[in-house]
Scaffold this active site. Structure first.
Site, PDB file in Angstrom:
ATOM      1  N   THR A   1     -13.332   6.249   6.449  1.00  0.00           N
ATOM      2  CA  THR A   1     -13.973   5.646   5.288  1.00  0.00           C
ATOM      3  C   THR A   1     -13.830   4.123   5.357  1.00  0.00           C
ATOM      4  OG1 THR A   1     -12.015   5.589   3.856  1.00  0.00           O
ATOM      5  CG2 THR A   1     -13.274   7.652   3.911  1.00  0.00           C
TER       6      THR A   1
ATOM      7  N   TYR B   1       0.833  -1.203   0.000  1.00  0.00           N
ATOM      8  CA  TYR B   1       0.000   0.000   0.000  1.00  0.00           C
ATOM      9  C   TYR B   1       0.871   1.258   0.000  1.00  0.00           C
ATOM     10  CZ  TYR B   1      -3.295   3.574   1.577  1.00  0.00           C
ATOM     11  OH  TYR B   1      -4.047   4.724   1.686  1.00  0.00           O
TER      12      TYR B   1
ATOM     13  N   LYS C   1       1.288   4.408  -2.942  1.00  0.00           N
ATOM     14  CA  LYS C   1       1.086   5.831  -2.686  1.00  0.00           C
ATOM     15  C   LYS C   1       2.350   6.642  -2.977  1.00  0.00           C
ATOM     16  CE  LYS C   1      -3.214   5.619  -1.664  1.00  0.00           C
ATOM     17  NZ  LYS C   1      -4.222   6.257  -2.546  1.00  0.00           N
TER      18      LYS C   1
END
Length: 324
Positions: free
Chosen positions: A241, A204, A208
Protein backbone atom coordinates in the site's frame (compact mmCIF):
# COMPACT_ATOMS: atom_id res chain seq x y z
CA UNK A 1 23.84 8.23 22.46
CA UNK A 2 21.69 10.17 19.98
CA UNK A 3 22.78 7.93 17.10
CA UNK A 4 21.95 4.81 19.08
CA UNK A 5 18.51 6.20 19.97
CA UNK A 6 17.77 6.68 16.26
CA UNK A 7 19.38 3.55 14.85
CA UNK A 8 18.09 1.03 17.42
CA UNK A 9 14.37 1.52 16.62
CA UNK A 10 15.21 1.40 12.91
CA UNK A 11 17.08 -1.89 13.26
CA UNK A 12 14.34 -3.42 15.42
CA UNK A 13 11.64 -2.42 12.97
CA UNK A 14 13.43 -3.72 9.89
CA UNK A 15 14.21 -6.96 11.71
CA UNK A 16 10.47 -7.34 12.33
CA UNK A 17 9.92 -6.71 8.63
CA UNK A 18 12.38 -9.42 7.62
CA UNK A 19 10.67 -11.92 9.91
CA UNK A 20 7.27 -11.09 8.43
CA UNK A 21 8.57 -11.42 4.88
CA UNK A 22 10.10 -14.81 5.65
CA UNK A 23 6.77 -15.97 7.04
CA UNK A 24 4.91 -14.67 3.99
CA UNK A 25 7.41 -16.36 1.67
CA UNK A 26 6.52 -19.80 3.05
CA UNK A 27 2.89 -19.37 4.08
CA UNK A 28 -0.16 -18.63 2.02
CA UNK A 29 -2.27 -15.60 2.73
CA UNK A 30 -5.33 -16.16 4.91
CA UNK A 31 -8.43 -17.08 2.92
CA UNK A 32 -11.70 -15.77 4.27
CA UNK A 33 -14.32 -18.41 5.09
CA UNK A 34 -17.89 -17.96 3.92
CA UNK A 35 -19.19 -15.10 6.05
CA UNK A 36 -22.76 -14.65 7.28
CA UNK A 37 -24.92 -11.90 5.83
CA UNK A 38 -24.76 -8.63 7.76
CA UNK A 39 -28.03 -7.05 6.62
CA UNK A 40 -29.32 -4.35 8.97
CA UNK A 41 -25.95 -3.88 10.66
CA UNK A 42 -23.93 -0.66 10.55
CA UNK A 43 -20.15 -0.44 10.23
CA UNK A 44 -17.73 2.47 10.38
CA UNK A 45 -14.30 2.23 8.70
CA UNK A 46 -11.72 4.97 9.14
CA UNK A 47 -9.33 5.49 6.26
CA UNK A 48 -11.71 3.63 3.97
CA UNK A 49 -10.97 5.45 0.72
CA UNK A 50 -7.89 3.48 -0.30
CA UNK A 51 -5.75 0.44 0.43
CA UNK A 52 -6.91 -1.99 3.10
CA UNK A 53 -9.55 0.42 4.40
CA UNK A 54 -11.18 0.52 0.98
CA UNK A 55 -11.10 -3.27 0.66
CA UNK A 56 -12.56 -3.66 4.15
CA UNK A 57 -15.38 -1.21 3.45
CA UNK A 58 -16.12 -2.84 0.10
CA UNK A 59 -16.31 -6.34 1.55
CA UNK A 60 -18.53 -5.33 4.47
CA UNK A 61 -20.87 -3.55 2.06
CA UNK A 62 -20.96 -6.68 -0.09
CA UNK A 63 -22.19 -8.56 2.97
CA UNK A 64 -25.11 -6.12 3.22
CA UNK A 65 -23.83 -3.72 5.88
CA UNK A 66 -24.50 0.00 5.92
CA UNK A 67 -20.91 1.27 5.80
CA UNK A 68 -19.83 4.73 6.90
CA UNK A 69 -16.38 5.62 5.56
CA UNK A 70 -14.63 8.19 7.72
CA UNK A 71 -11.76 9.99 6.03
CA UNK A 72 -10.48 13.44 5.08
CA UNK A 73 -9.58 12.63 1.49
CA UNK A 74 -11.33 14.38 -1.37
CA UNK A 75 -11.98 11.16 -3.32
CA UNK A 76 -14.57 10.02 -0.77
CA UNK A 77 -17.62 10.52 -3.01
CA UNK A 78 -15.93 8.79 -5.94
CA UNK A 79 -14.97 5.86 -3.71
CA UNK A 80 -18.57 5.45 -2.57
CA UNK A 81 -19.74 5.30 -6.19
CA UNK A 82 -17.06 2.73 -7.04
CA UNK A 83 -18.02 0.46 -4.14
CA UNK A 84 -21.70 0.72 -5.02
CA UNK A 85 -20.92 -0.42 -8.56
CA UNK A 86 -18.86 -3.38 -7.35
CA UNK A 87 -21.65 -5.66 -6.18
CA UNK A 88 -22.40 -3.68 -3.04
CA UNK A 89 -25.55 -4.94 -1.36
CA UNK A 90 -25.52 -2.43 1.47
CA UNK A 91 -25.58 1.34 1.75
CA UNK A 92 -22.22 3.12 1.58
CA UNK A 93 -21.52 6.72 2.52
CA UNK A 94 -18.56 9.00 3.07
CA UNK A 95 -18.31 11.38 6.03
CA UNK A 96 -15.40 13.76 6.53
CA UNK A 97 -13.19 13.33 9.58
CA UNK A 98 -9.64 14.46 10.23
CA UNK A 99 -8.14 12.11 12.80
CA UNK A 100 -5.27 14.53 13.40
CA UNK A 101 -7.79 16.94 14.93
CA UNK A 102 -9.56 16.05 18.17
CA UNK A 103 -12.18 18.70 17.35
CA UNK A 104 -12.89 17.02 14.01
CA UNK A 105 -13.14 13.60 15.70
CA UNK A 106 -15.65 14.98 18.21
CA UNK A 107 -17.73 16.59 15.45
CA UNK A 108 -17.69 13.39 13.42
CA UNK A 109 -18.82 11.27 16.37
CA UNK A 110 -21.53 13.76 17.35
CA UNK A 111 -22.86 13.98 13.79
CA UNK A 112 -23.13 10.21 13.66
CA UNK A 113 -24.83 9.97 17.04
CA UNK A 114 -27.33 12.68 16.10
CA UNK A 115 -28.62 10.42 13.32
CA UNK A 116 -29.76 7.81 15.83
CA UNK A 117 -28.16 4.95 13.92
CA UNK A 118 -26.86 1.86 15.69
CA UNK A 119 -23.19 0.91 15.33
CA UNK A 120 -22.25 -2.75 15.22
CA UNK A 121 -18.71 -2.62 13.83
CA UNK A 122 -15.97 0.00 14.22
CA UNK A 123 -12.79 -0.61 12.21
CA UNK A 124 -10.02 1.73 13.32
CA UNK A 125 -7.97 1.41 10.14
CA UNK A 126 -6.63 4.86 9.21
CA UNK A 127 -2.95 5.42 9.77
CA UNK A 128 0.37 6.75 8.62
CA UNK A 129 3.83 5.22 8.67
CA UNK A 130 7.34 6.60 9.07
CA UNK A 131 6.57 10.13 7.92
CA UNK A 132 9.00 12.95 8.78
CA UNK A 133 8.73 14.46 12.23
CA UNK A 134 5.53 16.45 12.56
CA UNK A 135 2.58 17.21 14.81
CA UNK A 136 -1.17 16.91 14.69
CA UNK A 137 -3.38 19.98 14.97
CA UNK A 138 -3.40 19.44 18.76
CA UNK A 139 0.38 19.23 19.04
CA UNK A 140 0.81 15.46 19.30
CA UNK A 141 3.49 13.52 17.44
CA UNK A 142 1.88 12.55 14.13
CA UNK A 143 2.07 8.74 14.44
CA UNK A 144 0.87 8.71 18.03
CA UNK A 145 -1.84 11.27 17.30
CA UNK A 146 -3.23 9.81 14.08
CA UNK A 147 -2.68 6.07 14.46
CA UNK A 148 -3.63 5.84 18.12
CA UNK A 149 -4.94 8.91 19.93
CA UNK A 150 -7.55 9.92 17.34
CA UNK A 151 -8.90 6.37 17.35
CA UNK A 152 -8.79 6.21 21.16
CA UNK A 153 -11.04 9.26 21.33
CA UNK A 154 -13.34 8.12 18.52
CA UNK A 155 -13.84 4.70 20.10
CA UNK A 156 -14.65 6.16 23.49
CA UNK A 157 -17.10 8.69 22.04
CA UNK A 158 -18.93 5.90 20.20
CA UNK A 159 -18.69 3.32 22.96
CA UNK A 160 -22.17 3.86 24.38
CA UNK A 161 -23.65 3.43 20.90
CA UNK A 162 -21.66 0.23 20.40
CA UNK A 163 -22.84 -1.08 23.78
CA UNK A 164 -26.50 -0.35 22.96
CA UNK A 165 -26.18 -1.91 19.51
CA UNK A 166 -24.74 -5.22 20.67
CA UNK A 167 -26.64 -8.04 22.26
CA UNK A 168 -25.74 -11.43 23.73
CA UNK A 169 -24.87 -13.74 20.87
CA UNK A 170 -24.51 -10.81 18.47
CA UNK A 171 -21.89 -8.54 19.95
CA UNK A 172 -20.76 -5.24 18.52
CA UNK A 173 -17.14 -5.42 17.41
CA UNK A 174 -14.20 -3.03 17.50
CA UNK A 175 -11.24 -3.83 15.24
CA UNK A 176 -7.93 -2.02 15.78
CA UNK A 177 -5.37 -2.13 12.98
CA UNK A 178 -2.00 -2.83 14.55
CA UNK A 179 1.17 -4.26 13.00
CA UNK A 180 4.04 -6.64 13.64
CA UNK A 181 6.10 -3.51 14.25
CA UNK A 182 4.45 -3.33 17.68
CA UNK A 183 6.92 -6.07 18.72
CA UNK A 184 9.67 -3.47 18.29
CA UNK A 185 7.67 -0.78 20.05
CA UNK A 186 8.45 0.87 23.36
CA UNK A 187 6.07 3.13 25.26
CA UNK A 188 7.89 6.29 26.33
CA UNK A 189 5.28 7.36 28.86
CA UNK A 190 7.32 10.40 29.88
CA UNK A 191 7.87 11.37 26.24
CA UNK A 192 4.96 10.08 24.13
CA UNK A 193 5.62 12.81 21.56
CA UNK A 194 9.14 11.44 21.09
CA UNK A 195 10.60 14.91 21.45
CA UNK A 196 13.89 13.48 22.71
CA UNK A 197 15.94 11.87 19.92
CA UNK A 198 13.07 11.58 17.42
CA UNK A 199 12.86 8.44 15.30
CA UNK A 200 10.01 7.99 12.85
CA UNK A 201 10.55 4.22 13.09
CA UNK A 202 10.32 4.28 16.88
CA UNK A 203 7.30 6.59 16.80
CA UNK A 204 5.45 4.33 14.37
CA UNK A 205 6.20 1.19 16.40
CA UNK A 206 5.09 2.97 19.60
CA UNK A 207 1.74 3.91 18.04
CA UNK A 208 1.05 0.31 17.01
CA UNK A 209 1.99 -1.00 20.45
CA UNK A 210 -0.35 1.58 21.98
CA UNK A 211 -3.23 0.15 19.94
CA UNK A 212 -2.61 -3.35 21.30
CA UNK A 213 -2.37 -2.10 24.89
CA UNK A 214 -5.60 -0.16 24.31
CA UNK A 215 -7.30 -3.26 22.88
CA UNK A 216 -6.57 -5.41 25.91
CA UNK A 217 -7.45 -2.80 28.52
CA UNK A 218 -10.72 -1.86 26.83
CA UNK A 219 -11.76 -5.51 26.50
CA UNK A 220 -11.08 -6.03 30.20
CA UNK A 221 -13.36 -3.08 31.04
CA UNK A 222 -16.12 -4.30 28.71
CA UNK A 223 -15.98 -7.85 30.04
CA UNK A 224 -16.07 -6.62 33.65
CA UNK A 225 -19.15 -4.53 32.84
CA UNK A 226 -20.89 -7.37 31.02
CA UNK A 227 -21.26 -5.35 27.82
CA UNK A 228 -21.88 -7.14 24.48
CA UNK A 229 -18.86 -5.58 22.73
CA UNK A 230 -15.60 -7.25 21.71
CA UNK A 231 -12.28 -5.63 20.79
CA UNK A 232 -9.57 -7.21 18.65
CA UNK A 233 -6.20 -6.06 17.38
CA UNK A 234 -5.35 -7.25 13.89
CA UNK A 235 -2.06 -7.54 12.04
CA UNK A 236 -2.39 -7.55 8.22
CA UNK A 237 1.22 -8.50 7.56
CA UNK A 238 3.28 -6.57 5.03
CA UNK A 239 0.88 -5.22 2.43
CA UNK A 240 1.65 -3.35 -0.78
CA UNK A 241 0.00 0.00 0.00
CA UNK A 242 0.94 3.68 -0.09
CA UNK A 243 2.08 3.45 3.55
CA UNK A 244 5.48 2.35 2.30
CA UNK A 245 5.98 5.52 0.25
CA UNK A 246 7.88 7.05 3.17
CA UNK A 247 10.68 4.49 3.28
CA UNK A 248 14.21 5.72 2.73
CA UNK A 249 15.18 6.01 -0.94
CA UNK A 250 17.37 2.91 -0.90
CA UNK A 251 14.67 0.97 0.92
CA UNK A 252 12.15 2.10 -1.71
CA UNK A 253 14.35 0.71 -4.47
CA UNK A 254 14.71 -2.62 -2.65
CA UNK A 255 11.04 -2.75 -1.74
CA UNK A 256 9.60 -2.68 -5.27
CA UNK A 257 10.82 -6.09 -6.51
CA UNK A 258 10.30 -7.66 -3.06
CA UNK A 259 6.74 -6.34 -2.84
CA UNK A 260 5.73 -7.97 -6.11
CA UNK A 261 6.75 -11.36 -4.79
CA UNK A 262 6.27 -11.33 -1.03
CA UNK A 263 3.91 -8.52 -0.02
CA UNK A 264 0.21 -9.17 0.42
CA UNK A 265 -2.30 -7.34 -1.75
CA UNK A 266 -4.58 -4.79 -0.05
CA UNK A 267 -7.47 -7.26 -0.38
CA UNK A 268 -5.42 -9.99 1.30
CA UNK A 269 -4.35 -7.61 4.06
CA UNK A 270 -7.94 -6.51 4.62
CA UNK A 271 -9.17 -10.09 4.94
CA UNK A 272 -8.13 -10.23 8.59
CA UNK A 273 -10.07 -7.03 9.42
CA UNK A 274 -13.14 -8.38 7.64
CA UNK A 275 -12.76 -11.69 9.48
CA UNK A 276 -12.58 -9.94 12.85
CA UNK A 277 -15.57 -7.76 11.93
CA UNK A 278 -17.94 -10.37 10.54
CA UNK A 279 -16.89 -14.02 11.00
CA UNK A 280 -19.11 -16.31 13.04
CA UNK A 281 -15.98 -17.82 14.60
CA UNK A 282 -15.19 -14.43 16.15
CA UNK A 283 -18.54 -14.04 17.88
CA UNK A 284 -17.90 -13.16 21.51
CA UNK A 285 -14.13 -13.36 21.02
CA UNK A 286 -12.18 -10.30 22.08
CA UNK A 287 -8.98 -9.17 23.71
CA UNK A 288 -6.94 -11.00 21.11
CA UNK A 289 -4.27 -10.33 18.49
CA UNK A 290 -5.05 -11.80 15.08
CA UNK A 291 -2.52 -12.57 12.37
CA UNK A 292 -3.18 -14.47 9.14
CA UNK A 293 -6.48 -15.77 10.47
CA UNK A 294 -5.17 -17.06 13.80
CA UNK A 295 -4.94 -15.78 17.35
CA UNK A 296 -1.31 -15.07 18.10
CA UNK A 297 0.77 -14.02 21.08
CA UNK A 298 1.52 -10.30 20.89
CA UNK A 299 4.59 -8.73 22.48
CA UNK A 300 5.32 -9.34 26.16
CA UNK A 301 5.04 -5.60 26.77
CA UNK A 302 1.48 -5.54 25.42
CA UNK A 303 0.29 -7.78 28.30
CA UNK A 304 1.62 -5.45 31.00
CA UNK A 305 -1.61 -4.57 32.83
CA UNK A 306 -0.01 -1.69 34.71
CA UNK A 307 1.23 -0.16 31.46
CA UNK A 308 -2.20 -0.66 29.88
CA UNK A 309 -3.84 1.22 32.75
CA UNK A 310 -1.20 3.95 32.73
CA UNK A 311 -1.60 4.52 28.99
CA UNK A 312 -5.40 4.57 29.32
CA UNK A 313 -5.26 7.18 32.08
CA UNK A 314 -2.76 9.32 30.19
CA UNK A 315 -4.75 9.06 26.96
CA UNK A 316 -7.92 10.21 28.73
CA UNK A 317 -6.03 13.25 30.01
CA UNK A 318 -4.61 14.06 26.59
CA UNK A 319 -7.96 13.96 24.76
CA UNK A 320 -10.00 15.48 27.59
CA UNK A 321 -12.05 12.48 28.64
CA UNK A 322 -13.05 11.55 32.16
CA UNK A 323 -11.46 8.22 33.02
CA UNK A 324 -14.05 5.50 33.37
Amino acid sequence: MWLLSVLLPLLKLYLCGVKVLLYQAFNRSFTLPVLPRQDGRVAMVTGGTRGMGYETAKHLAKLGMHVVIGNKREEGAAVVQRIQKEDSQGEVEFVFVDLTSLKSVRQFAQTFQNRGLPLHVLVNNAGTMMVPEGQTKDGFEIHFGLNYLGHFLLTNLLLDTLKRSGQPGRCSRIVNMSSATHYAGEMHMDDLNRGICYSSHGAYAQSKLALVLFTYHLQEQLTAGGFPVTVSAVDPGMVDTALYDNLWSIAQVLKKPVAKILFRTPAEGASISVYAAAASEMEGVGGCYLYNGHRKQSSDTSYDSELQAELWKKSCELVGLQEA
